[in-house]
Design a protein around this motif. Structure first.
Motif, PDB file in Angstrom:
ATOM      1  N   SER A   1       0.946  -1.226  -0.025  1.00  0.00           N
ATOM      2  CA  SER A   1      -0.011   0.031  -0.024  1.00  0.00           C
ATOM      3  C   SER A   1       0.730   1.378  -0.158  1.00  0.00           C
ATOM      4  CB  SER A   1      -0.996   0.108   1.302  1.00  0.00           C
ATOM      5  OG  SER A   1      -0.032   0.170   2.349  1.00  0.00           O
ATOM      6  N   ALA A   2       2.090   1.019   0.209  1.00  0.00           N
ATOM      7  CA  ALA A   2       2.972   2.321   0.281  1.00  0.00           C
ATOM      8  C   ALA A   2       3.193   3.057  -1.075  1.00  0.00           C
ATOM      9  CB  ALA A   2       4.404   1.873   0.780  1.00  0.00           C
ATOM     10  N   SER A   3       2.788   1.964  -2.089  1.00  0.00           N
ATOM     11  CA  SER A   3       2.990   2.654  -3.553  1.00  0.00           C
ATOM     12  C   SER A   3       1.932   3.511  -3.775  1.00  0.00           C
ATOM     13  CB  SER A   3       3.460   1.328  -4.441  1.00  0.00           C
ATOM     14  OG  SER A   3       2.178   0.565  -4.452  1.00  0.00           O
ATOM     15  N   GLU A   4       0.752   3.445  -3.102  1.00  0.00           N
ATOM     16  CA  GLU A   4      -0.532   4.098  -3.473  1.00  0.00           C
ATOM     17  C   GLU A   4      -0.968   4.815  -2.091  1.00  0.00           C
ATOM     18  OE1 GLU A   4      -3.072   1.812  -5.359  1.00  0.00           O
ATOM     19  OE2 GLU A   4      -2.002   1.523  -7.271  1.00  0.00           O
ATOM     20  N   PRO A   5      -0.229   5.651  -1.716  1.00  0.00           N
ATOM     21  CA  PRO A   5      -0.496   6.117  -0.569  1.00  0.00           C
ATOM     22  C   PRO A   5      -2.020   6.994  -0.491  1.00  0.00           C
ATOM     23  CG  PRO A   5       1.056   7.612  -1.336  1.00  0.00           C
ATOM     24  CD  PRO A   5       0.926   6.370  -2.161  1.00  0.00           C
ATOM     25  N   GLU A   6      -2.452   7.223  -1.451  1.00  0.00           N
ATOM     26  CA  GLU A   6      -3.707   8.136  -1.585  1.00  0.00           C
ATOM     27  C   GLU A   6      -4.778   7.197  -1.501  1.00  0.00           C
ATOM     28  OE1 GLU A   6      -2.281   7.070  -5.783  1.00  0.00           O
ATOM     29  OE2 GLU A   6      -1.350   8.089  -3.877  1.00  0.00           O
ATOM     30  N   TYR A   7      -4.728   5.775  -1.711  1.00  0.00           N
ATOM     31  CA  TYR A   7      -5.877   4.896  -1.509  1.00  0.00           C
ATOM     32  C   TYR A   7      -5.846   3.978  -0.243  1.00  0.00           C
ATOM     33  CZ  TYR A   7      -6.580   6.279  -6.382  1.00  0.00           C
ATOM     34  OH  TYR A   7      -6.565   6.600  -7.768  1.00  0.00           O
ATOM     35  N   MET A   8      -4.270   4.260   0.438  1.00  0.00           N
ATOM     36  CA  MET A   8      -3.934   3.275   1.484  1.00  0.00           C
ATOM     37  C   MET A   8      -5.394   3.308   2.659  1.00  0.00           C
ATOM     38  SD  MET A   8      -0.963   3.038   3.861  1.00  0.00           S
ATOM     39  CE  MET A   8      -1.072   4.989   4.624  1.00  0.00           C
ATOM     40  N   GLU A   9      -5.796   4.250   3.031  1.00  0.00           N
ATOM     41  CA  GLU A   9      -6.955   4.415   4.159  1.00  0.00           C
ATOM     42  C   GLU A   9      -8.337   3.899   3.546  1.00  0.00           C
ATOM     43  OE1 GLU A   9      -6.507   5.068   7.144  1.00  0.00           O
ATOM     44  OE2 GLU A   9      -4.364   5.371   7.043  1.00  0.00           O
ATOM     45  N   GLU A  10      -8.677   4.175   2.240  1.00  0.00           N
ATOM     46  CA  GLU A  10      -9.627   3.731   1.925  1.00  0.00           C
ATOM     47  C   GLU A  10      -9.711   2.141   1.529  1.00  0.00           C
ATOM     48  OE1 GLU A  10     -13.765   3.496   0.049  1.00  0.00           O
ATOM     49  OE2 GLU A  10     -12.729   5.115   1.260  1.00  0.00           O
ATOM     50  N   VAL A  11      -8.402   1.867   1.062  1.00  0.00           N
ATOM     51  CA  VAL A  11      -8.370   0.033   1.064  1.00  0.00           C
ATOM     52  C   VAL A  11      -8.330  -0.569   2.392  1.00  0.00           C
ATOM     53  CG1 VAL A  11      -6.909  -1.714   0.365  1.00  0.00           C
ATOM     54  CG2 VAL A  11      -7.256   0.248  -1.068  1.00  0.00           C
ATOM     55  N   ARG A  12      -7.775  -0.021   3.377  1.00  0.00           N
ATOM     56  CA  ARG A  12      -7.812  -0.413   4.620  1.00  0.00           C
ATOM     57  C   ARG A  12      -9.062  -0.623   5.394  1.00  0.00           C
ATOM     58  NH1 ARG A  12      -3.978  -0.451   9.005  1.00  0.00           N
ATOM     59  NH2 ARG A  12      -4.871  -0.559  11.299  1.00  0.00           N
ATOM     60  N   ARG A  13      -9.980   0.655   5.249  1.00  0.00           N
ATOM     61  CA  ARG A  13     -11.360   0.631   5.612  1.00  0.00           C
ATOM     62  C   ARG A  13     -12.162  -0.502   5.100  1.00  0.00           C
ATOM     63  NH1 ARG A  13     -15.931   2.577   3.726  1.00  0.00           N
ATOM     64  NH2 ARG A  13     -14.839   3.500   2.075  1.00  0.00           N
ATOM     65  N   GLN A  14     -12.020  -0.722   3.575  1.00  0.00           N
ATOM     66  CA  GLN A  14     -12.650  -1.700   2.844  1.00  0.00           C
ATOM     67  C   GLN A  14     -12.313  -3.201   3.588  1.00  0.00           C
ATOM     68  OE1 GLN A  14     -11.959  -1.358  -1.216  1.00  0.00           O
ATOM     69  NE2 GLN A  14     -12.992   0.689  -1.516  1.00  0.00           N
ATOM     70  N   HIS A  15     -10.953  -3.523   3.542  1.00  0.00           N
ATOM     71  CA  HIS A  15     -10.568  -4.544   4.296  1.00  0.00           C
ATOM     72  C   HIS A  15     -11.083  -5.039   5.728  1.00  0.00           C
ATOM     73  CE1 HIS A  15      -8.286  -6.329   1.167  1.00  0.00           C
ATOM     74  NE2 HIS A  15      -7.326  -5.140   0.962  1.00  0.00           N
ATOM     75  N   MET A  16     -11.070  -3.693   6.594  1.00  0.00           N
ATOM     76  CA  MET A  16     -11.551  -3.678   7.763  1.00  0.00           C
ATOM     77  C   MET A  16     -13.217  -3.961   7.878  1.00  0.00           C
ATOM     78  SD  MET A  16     -10.764  -3.612  11.215  1.00  0.00           S
ATOM     79  CE  MET A  16      -9.184  -2.640  11.296  1.00  0.00           C
ATOM     80  N   ASP A  17     -13.892  -3.495   7.011  1.00  0.00           N
ATOM     81  CA  ASP A  17     -15.361  -3.849   6.995  1.00  0.00           C
ATOM     82  C   ASP A  17     -15.476  -5.324   6.556  1.00  0.00           C
ATOM     83  OD1 ASP A  17     -15.738  -1.082   7.762  1.00  0.00           O
ATOM     84  OD2 ASP A  17     -16.147  -0.602   5.679  1.00  0.00           O
TER      85      ASP A  17
END
Length: 737
Positions: free
Chosen positions: A265-281
């Motif tokens: 996710s470090a290669s796309e920091p702008e999507y990191m939180e969104e992706v993290r939230r999706q995985h968390m949900d």
């Protein structure tokens, strides 16, 4: 639950305060909680085993003790033996107990890398591709060399490097996805393995359909499940399906989800939180809604975003003395490092608490149940011993009272029986003496009843005397028996009955019913041993002819037989002369002068007259002349004629019968005189026989009472021994409960 935390010793050099703080957080492992709990429960079960062993030995000894009434049952002994075997089995199980975590996920999701990162060393082969082809169980060994143990074999295969391990796993053609290989890694090389933690790596769950057999074989005793997912993709149905099966088999399993390769996710920091939230949900919905193993508030502590490869690289560098953050690490490494450490801390807390509960709680409850059961058994033994002790005390007191009663009553009865025996013996002596005196007065009748040929010859007379003695003996005995035996026997039996009835209350009930058999009473008969043959052995009969008007018979008629003999034998020569009044010795008093009785005086006068007429015939002539002148010759001639006729008559009638009558008359006189001498002796003899009979019966009764007394004393001694034994048994049971 135990909450002690023991710090793990740090063997690595720490160069900065930050590193020290991080290492302190890592080393303060909650896994020590399980280790401490295991030591404690092992110690508890050792003590419980010793307690049960002592209790079992105590119950067996008590059950086998024949001196006591049963205070334990065979069922209780067997029950405690069963507890001993169960506790021994539980102890063996506890010694092998450990915390177990199983890692699942699809192929190449990084399961082996996560295990290596947690172990801070490259223990398992990892990398791109299908590297793990079977279940790998990693646990610590106290040795310094690592080795492999394959399923069904005890052969140790030595391994030194990860490549050797990978080569060994791929070379074994017998290994399949369902096989288990134990990797025994030295505890000295990995601190995590020192805390009884076992880590199980698995093949990818997407390469087999034998998920049910995996669960049955490897998952039922697992404390924690870790789902290693790929953060570059979403949770697949294969992964969900497997854990649904796990959730069906186990009640609320502890599941952690690691989204590995988060460094991408470090290669796309702008999507990191969104992706993290999706995985968390998605993960939260899976754990909370689909599986229902946690609630939403706890879900965040079960889902983590990590990069196992980065953590392993950093920890290996640190172990080699290089900086942790050195090398080609993506941006945001520290955050991912803290995330991984947070996972480790949550994982350790969860697995420690879960393992203590699942591994020890059931055994703790069982130990408590066994302790309660033993306490109940010891309580029952204590109560039974107490009841038996009370019974023994009551029995002892009853026997002592009974013994005291017997002693007192026996003294009173002894005095009473002695008085009765004395009374009846005196009565017997009086009765026998009176009866014998009466029989002596009637002796002539008994003698007249004797009939046997009589002849004056010495031989016949001897036989006649013997038979007469026997006749007198039998006749007197029979008459005495008829007069006395019935009344004496009745009085004797009445006295014996009184004795028995008086002593019966002192005997036990069974003996009372058999007292007539225990004290035999023979038919008593008095023995009147008169011994007439010896008593009359010196009898001398006089059956010669004696004219009734002869000189001897006339003297005998006036003086008696005894004095006649003395007179005719010259009594004057035997009359005592007066002794000298002067004593021979001055020390002895003078003998008194005997006075002459009237009989002796008359004998002297007749003797003198006879002596005078015999000296000279002149006297006869003078007397004859005087009588002739006085009465005339006719009267004298008539008198002489009558005298002669009377002599001739008596001489002619002196036949054998007359001699027999004279013999019997003389014998009666003689025997009566002799029998009078033994009247007192015969009475005393009969009373002595009665006394001996009664004394014998009383002695036999007293012997039975003595047996009863001895039995009571033995019972009291036995009760004392039992009470002492029960006291010690109660103390032991009270101590063991």
């Amino acid at each position: 639950a135990m909450s002690l935390v023991f710090p793990r010793p740090n063997t690595n050099a720490v160069h900065s305060k930050k590193d020290k703080r991080l290492m302190a957080e890592v080393n303060a492992s909650p896994l020590k909680h399980f280790v401490t709990a295991k030591k404690k429960i092992n110690g508890i079960f050792e003590q419980l085993g010793a307690y049960i062993k002592e209790s079992s030995s105590f119950l067996e000894d008590t059950h086998k003790n024949d001196d006591l009434d049963p205070v334990t049952t065979e069922e209780q002994v067997q029950e405690v033996r069963g507890y001993l075997a169960k506790v021994a089995g539980i102890g063996e199980v506890l010694a092998r107990r450990h915390m177990k975590v199983v890692f699942f996920g699809r192929t190449s999701n990084g399961k082996s890398s996560v295990i290596n990162a947690m172990l801070c060393d490259k223990v398992l082969p990892s990398g791109i591709g299908h590297t793990t082809n079977c279940f790998l169980r990693v646990e610590g060994t106290d040795g310094n060399e690592a080795f492999l143990l394959t399923e069904g074999s005890e052969e140790r295969k030595s391994i030194k490097t990860v490549n050797q391990l990978a080569h060994a796993l791929h070379q074994d053609e017998d290994l399949d996805a369902g096989s288990l290989v134990c990797v025994m890694w030295p505890k000295a090389k990995c601190a995590l393995l020192r805390d009884d933690l076992v880590l199980v790596d698995s093949p990818g769950i997407d390469v087999t359909t034998e998920l049910d057999s995996w669960i049955d074989k490897f998952c039922l005793d697992a404390d924690v499940f870790v789902l290693v997912a790929n953060s570059e993709s979403t949770l697949m149905q294969t992964e969900k399906s497997f854990f649904h099966k796990v959730n069906e088999r186990l009640s609320s399993p502890n599941i952690f989800i690691l989204n590995n390769r988060w460094d991408a996710s470090a290669s796309e920091p702008e999507y990191m939180e969104e992706v993290r939230r999706q995985h968390m949900d998605r993960c939260t919905n899976f754990l909370v809604d689909e599986l229902g193993v946690v609630d939403r508030a706890q879900a965040s502590d079960r889902i983590f975003f990590v990069s196992a490869k980065e953590v392993l690289q950093a920890r290996v560098q640190k172990a080699q003395g290089m900086p942790e953050a050195g090398g080609a690490l993506a941006e945001g490494f520290q955050a991912r490092m803290f995330e991984f450490q947070n996972f480790e801390r949550r994982f350790e807390e969860c697995i420690s608490q879960s393992a203590v509960k699942t591994k020890f709680e059931q055994h703790t409850v069982r130990a408590k149940q066994i302790s309660e059961a033993l306490r109940r058994i010891m309580d029952s033994v204590h109560i039974a011993a107490q009841e038996q002790r009370v019974y023994c005390l009551d029995t002892k007191e009853d026997r002592q009272d009974r013994l005291e009663f017997i002693d007192k009553q026996l003294d009173l009865l002894t005095m009473d029986c002695k008085a009765k025996i004395k009374k009846i013996t005196e009565e017997v002596e009086r009765q026998v003496s009176n009866a014998m005196a009466e029989e002596i007065r009637k002796l002539h009748v008994l003698v007249d009843d004797f009939h046997m040929d009589f002849h004056p010859s010495p031989v016949v007379l001897k036989v006649y005397k013997n038979e007469l003695h026997r006749h007198i003996e039998e006749g007197l005995g029979k008459n005495m028996s008829e007069r006395c035996s019935t009344s004496i026997t009745g009085a004797l039996q009445a006295t014996q009955t009184d004795m028995i009835e008086g002593l019966k209350p002192l005997l036990p009930s069974p003996v009372r019913e058999q007292v007539d058999k225990l004290v035999p009473r023979q038919c008593f008969s008095l023995s009147y041993d008169l011994a007439c043959d010896k008593l009359c052995s010196d009898f001398q009969e006089d059956i010669g002819f004696h004219f009734s008007l002869g000189w001897t018979m006339l003297v005998n008629r006036f003086l008696g037989p005894k004095n006649t003999r003395r007179a005719l034998m010259g009594y004057n020569d035997q009359v005592p002369r007066p002794l000298a009044l002067t004593p021979v010795s001055t020390s002895m008093p003078p003998f008194p002068q005997s006075s002459m009785t009237q009989e002796e005086l008359m004998v002297s006068m007749v003797t003198g007259l006879a002596s005078l007429t015999s000296r000279t015939s002149m006297g006869v002539l003078v007397v004859g002349g005087v009588i002739w002148k006085a009465v005339g010759w006719r009267l004298i001639a008539l008198s002489v004629g009558l005298y002669g006729l009377l002599y001739i008559y008596e001489r002619l009638t002196w036949t054998t019968k007359a001699k027999e009558r004279a013999f019997k008359r003389q014998f009666v006189d003689y025997a009566s005189e002799k029998l009078q001498l033994i009247v007192s002796y015969t009475g005393s003899n009969c009373s002595h026989q009665v006394q001996q009979e009664l004394a014998g019966v009383f002695a036999q009764l007293c012997q039975q009472v003595d047996v009863t007394r001895q039995n009571l004393e033995d019972e009291i001694t036995d009760m004392n021994s039992k009470i002492e034994l029960l006291d010690s048994l109660q103390s032991k049971a009270k101590l063991l409960r």
